[in-house]
Design a protein around this motif. Structure first.
Motif, PDB file in Angstrom:
ATOM      1  N   ARG A 222      18.238 -73.139 -49.353  1.00  0.00           N
ATOM      2  CA  ARG A 222      17.290 -72.739 -50.394  1.00  0.00           C
ATOM      3  C   ARG A 222      16.036 -72.079 -49.829  1.00  0.00           C
ATOM      4  NH1 ARG A 222      18.552 -74.585 -55.457  1.00  0.00           N
ATOM      5  NH2 ARG A 222      20.006 -76.344 -55.607  1.00  0.00           N
ATOM      6  N   SER A 223      15.593 -72.484 -48.656  1.00  0.00           N
ATOM      7  CA  SER A 223      14.367 -71.899 -48.115  1.00  0.00           C
ATOM      8  C   SER A 223      14.341 -72.045 -46.606  1.00  0.00           C
ATOM      9  CB  SER A 223      13.122 -72.561 -48.727  1.00  0.00           C
ATOM     10  OG  SER A 223      13.016 -73.912 -48.314  1.00  0.00           O
ATOM     11  N   LEU A 224      13.575 -71.172 -45.961  1.00  0.00           N
ATOM     12  CA  LEU A 224      13.460 -71.150 -44.501  1.00  0.00           C
ATOM     13  C   LEU A 224      11.995 -70.946 -44.123  1.00  0.00           C
ATOM     14  CD1 LEU A 224      14.555 -70.717 -41.543  1.00  0.00           C
ATOM     15  CD2 LEU A 224      14.786 -68.297 -42.160  1.00  0.00           C
ATOM     16  N   THR A 225      11.518 -71.757 -43.177  1.00  0.00           N
ATOM     17  CA  THR A 225      10.168 -71.591 -42.637  1.00  0.00           C
ATOM     18  C   THR A 225      10.258 -71.510 -41.120  1.00  0.00           C
ATOM     19  OG1 THR A 225       9.167 -72.847 -44.461  1.00  0.00           O
ATOM     20  CG2 THR A 225       7.850 -72.575 -42.453  1.00  0.00           C
ATOM     21  N   VAL A 226       9.656 -70.465 -40.538  1.00  0.00           N
ATOM     22  CA  VAL A 226       9.616 -70.309 -39.081  1.00  0.00           C
ATOM     23  C   VAL A 226       8.159 -70.310 -38.639  1.00  0.00           C
ATOM     24  CG1 VAL A 226      10.229 -68.872 -37.106  1.00  0.00           C
ATOM     25  CG2 VAL A 226      11.745 -68.948 -39.111  1.00  0.00           C
ATOM     26  N   ILE A 227       7.843 -71.163 -37.669  1.00  0.00           N
ATOM     27  CA  ILE A 227       6.506 -71.231 -37.090  1.00  0.00           C
ATOM     28  C   ILE A 227       6.642 -71.022 -35.583  1.00  0.00           C
ATOM     29  CG2 ILE A 227       4.515 -72.723 -36.621  1.00  0.00           C
ATOM     30  CD1 ILE A 227       5.056 -74.081 -39.296  1.00  0.00           C
ATOM     31  N   VAL A 228       5.857 -70.099 -35.039  1.00  0.00           N
ATOM     32  CA  VAL A 228       5.870 -69.830 -33.603  1.00  0.00           C
ATOM     33  C   VAL A 228       4.458 -70.065 -33.064  1.00  0.00           C
ATOM     34  CG1 VAL A 228       6.392 -68.183 -31.765  1.00  0.00           C
ATOM     35  CG2 VAL A 228       7.670 -68.087 -33.917  1.00  0.00           C
ATOM     36  N   GLY A 266      -3.607 -64.482 -33.400  1.00  0.00           N
ATOM     37  CA  GLY A 266      -2.302 -64.337 -32.770  1.00  0.00           C
ATOM     38  C   GLY A 266      -1.768 -65.568 -32.078  1.00  0.00           C
ATOM     39  N   ARG A 267      -2.444 -66.692 -32.192  1.00  0.00           N
ATOM     40  CA  ARG A 267      -1.940 -67.915 -31.558  1.00  0.00           C
ATOM     41  C   ARG A 267      -0.827 -68.571 -32.365  1.00  0.00           C
ATOM     42  NH1 ARG A 267      -4.537 -71.069 -28.236  1.00  0.00           N
ATOM     43  NH2 ARG A 267      -2.449 -71.950 -28.012  1.00  0.00           N
ATOM     44  N   LEU A 268      -0.751 -68.289 -33.667  1.00  0.00           N
ATOM     45  CA  LEU A 268       0.250 -68.938 -34.506  1.00  0.00           C
ATOM     46  C   LEU A 268       0.850 -67.935 -35.477  1.00  0.00           C
ATOM     47  CD1 LEU A 268       0.862 -72.273 -35.473  1.00  0.00           C
ATOM     48  CD2 LEU A 268       0.168 -71.075 -37.530  1.00  0.00           C
ATOM     49  N   LEU A 269       2.170 -67.952 -35.580  1.00  0.00           N
ATOM     50  CA  LEU A 269       2.920 -67.089 -36.496  1.00  0.00           C
ATOM     51  C   LEU A 269       3.622 -67.955 -37.530  1.00  0.00           C
ATOM     52  CD1 LEU A 269       4.468 -64.476 -37.353  1.00  0.00           C
ATOM     53  CD2 LEU A 269       6.099 -65.004 -35.532  1.00  0.00           C
ATOM     54  N   TYR A 270       3.593 -67.508 -38.786  1.00  0.00           N
ATOM     55  CA  TYR A 270       4.201 -68.265 -39.886  1.00  0.00           C
ATOM     56  C   TYR A 270       4.998 -67.313 -40.767  1.00  0.00           C
ATOM     57  CZ  TYR A 270       4.323 -70.654 -44.459  1.00  0.00           C
ATOM     58  OH  TYR A 270       4.707 -71.197 -45.656  1.00  0.00           O
ATOM     59  N   TRP A 271       6.249 -67.693 -41.062  1.00  0.00           N
ATOM     60  CA  TRP A 271       7.093 -66.882 -41.939  1.00  0.00           C
ATOM     61  C   TRP A 271       7.843 -67.810 -42.885  1.00  0.00           C
ATOM     62  CZ3 TRP A 271      11.611 -63.145 -40.133  1.00  0.00           C
ATOM     63  CH2 TRP A 271      11.919 -62.271 -41.183  1.00  0.00           C
ATOM     64  N   ARG A 272       7.556 -67.682 -44.164  1.00  0.00           N
ATOM     65  CA  ARG A 272       8.205 -68.476 -45.204  1.00  0.00           C
ATOM     66  C   ARG A 272       9.139 -67.571 -45.986  1.00  0.00           C
ATOM     67  NH1 ARG A 272       9.688 -73.567 -47.022  1.00  0.00           N
ATOM     68  NH2 ARG A 272       9.471 -73.746 -49.274  1.00  0.00           N
ATOM     69  N   VAL A 273      10.421 -67.952 -46.088  1.00  0.00           N
ATOM     70  CA  VAL A 273      11.433 -67.117 -46.734  1.00  0.00           C
ATOM     71  C   VAL A 273      12.041 -67.886 -47.901  1.00  0.00           C
ATOM     72  CG1 VAL A 273      13.548 -65.809 -46.436  1.00  0.00           C
ATOM     73  CG2 VAL A 273      11.952 -66.029 -44.520  1.00  0.00           C
ATOM     74  N   LEU A 274      11.997 -67.289 -49.088  1.00  0.00           N
ATOM     75  CA  LEU A 274      12.595 -67.845 -50.302  1.00  0.00           C
ATOM     76  C   LEU A 274      13.567 -66.819 -50.891  1.00  0.00           C
ATOM     77  CD1 LEU A 274       9.373 -69.336 -51.944  1.00  0.00           C
ATOM     78  CD2 LEU A 274      11.218 -70.637 -50.858  1.00  0.00           C
ATOM     79  N   PRO A 275      14.539 -67.263 -51.677  1.00  0.00           N
ATOM     80  CA  PRO A 275      15.492 -66.307 -52.258  1.00  0.00           C
ATOM     81  C   PRO A 275      14.789 -65.308 -53.176  1.00  0.00           C
ATOM     82  CG  PRO A 275      16.272 -68.585 -52.488  1.00  0.00           C
ATOM     83  CD  PRO A 275      14.850 -68.660 -52.039  1.00  0.00           C
TER      84      PRO A 275
END
Length: 303
Positions: A222-228, A266-275
């Motif tokens: 249902r959802s994806l979150t990527v944190i770098v 630039g120390r933290l990257l966040y990507w939230r993916v929903l349909p």
């Protein structure tokens, strides 16, 4: 690019051997419960002065977890949504057989000790790979997770320590491949649990000018979150996010409204993916991040 993560499950009638599928890659978390996963990071923050980054990451995860809990409760209160067709992932006696759905995935890739750019002194990256899963039927007995790397790879399941196996598997995709198979036959239909795997990569994210990371959706999600989390001396200068549906589909670049976001220079990257439509992310979709960072020094703020 050195790593890929595949998170999937597929129809019992169309099972394929694990060795026919490419592997995966990623980093750190001890969180069966979201807040517990940052205990070790907080200790490191006190040492390297990155407390601000961790506070932001914790806030992001708190929000993501709240959203996931709301989605899960909504799915229980309504009639069951039909899951998309997908192949069953299996390893030895563990098979998913379309029995499980993923309500939320959170991937935390900690690159604090990566990016050395020196093959004689490989860096270390840790992926915390966490899944809020729900049993939809009793056809499967567990879940299988696969990881691959061009460097040295180690892993473990931190949430289900008594009923899982971690071992190597053969693949032409990457030289180092691990599989984590977790038995879930005790989980009742319509019940949920959180599975968290921790993978350690050595020499995998040490590109002098940049690196990339991608994850592939193979099971209903249902959802994806990527944190770098980036090293203090090598913040991210620029990033692109692309989406590819299917193995031969075109790579579509994201924009500011649906792509990755930066905080703390630039120390933290966040990507939230929903349909975009429906209740599920498309099966077979690859989400890819590619970034640049400075060879030396603090570098410039991200663009």
């Amino acid at each position: 690019m050195n790593l890929k993560l595949f998170s999937g499950g597929n129809v019992h009638a169309n099972r394929r051997p694990l060795t026919d599928c490419p592997g995966c890659v990623l980093r750190h978390n001890r969180y069966r419960r979201v807040f517990d996963s940052f205990a070790d990071h907080e200790q490191r923050a006190a040492h390297d002065g990155s407390a601000m980054i961790l506070a932001v990451a914790l806030s992001i995860l708190s929000a993501a977890t709240t959203i996931a809990a709301a989605l899960l409760q909504r799915s229980w209160s309504q009639s069951r949504t039909r899951m998309p067709r997908h192949e069953s992932i299996e390893f030895r006696d563990v098979h998913e057989s379309a029995a499980f759905s993923v309500q939320d995935v959170v991937k935390i890739l900690d690159l604090s000790e990566s990016g050395t750019g020196d093959p004689t002194h490989p860096g270390t990256a840790v992926l915390s790979d966490s899944y809020l899963i729900r049993r939809e039927s009793d056809s499967g007995n567990g879940m299988v997770f696969r990881y691959a790397s061009s460097g040295v790879l180690d892993g473990r399941c931190t949430s289900h320590t008594d009923n899982h196996v971690v071992t190597n598997y053969d693949s032409t995709h990457r030289p180092a491949c691990k599989v984590i198979a977790i038995l879930l036959d005790h989980l009742a239909v319509r019940s949920a649990t959180r599975i968290t795997n921790e993978m350690t990569f050595r020499g995998a994210f040490d590109g002098a000018d940049g690196e990339d990371f991608e994850t592939h959706i193979e099971r209903p999600t249902r959802s994806l979150t990527v944190i770098v989390i980036f090293p203090q001396e090598k913040p991210c200068r620029s990033v692109s996010g692309t989406v590819r549906i299917g193995e031969r589909g075109p790579d579509t670049e994201t924009n500011r409204s649906n792509g990755p976001l930066f905080v703390d220079n630039g120390r933290l990257l966040y990507w939230r993916v929903l349909p975009k439509t429906g209740s599920w992310l498309p099966i077979g979709t690859t989400y890819r991040l590619q970034w640049t960072w400075p060879r030396t020094g603090a570098g410039s703020p991200p663009t």
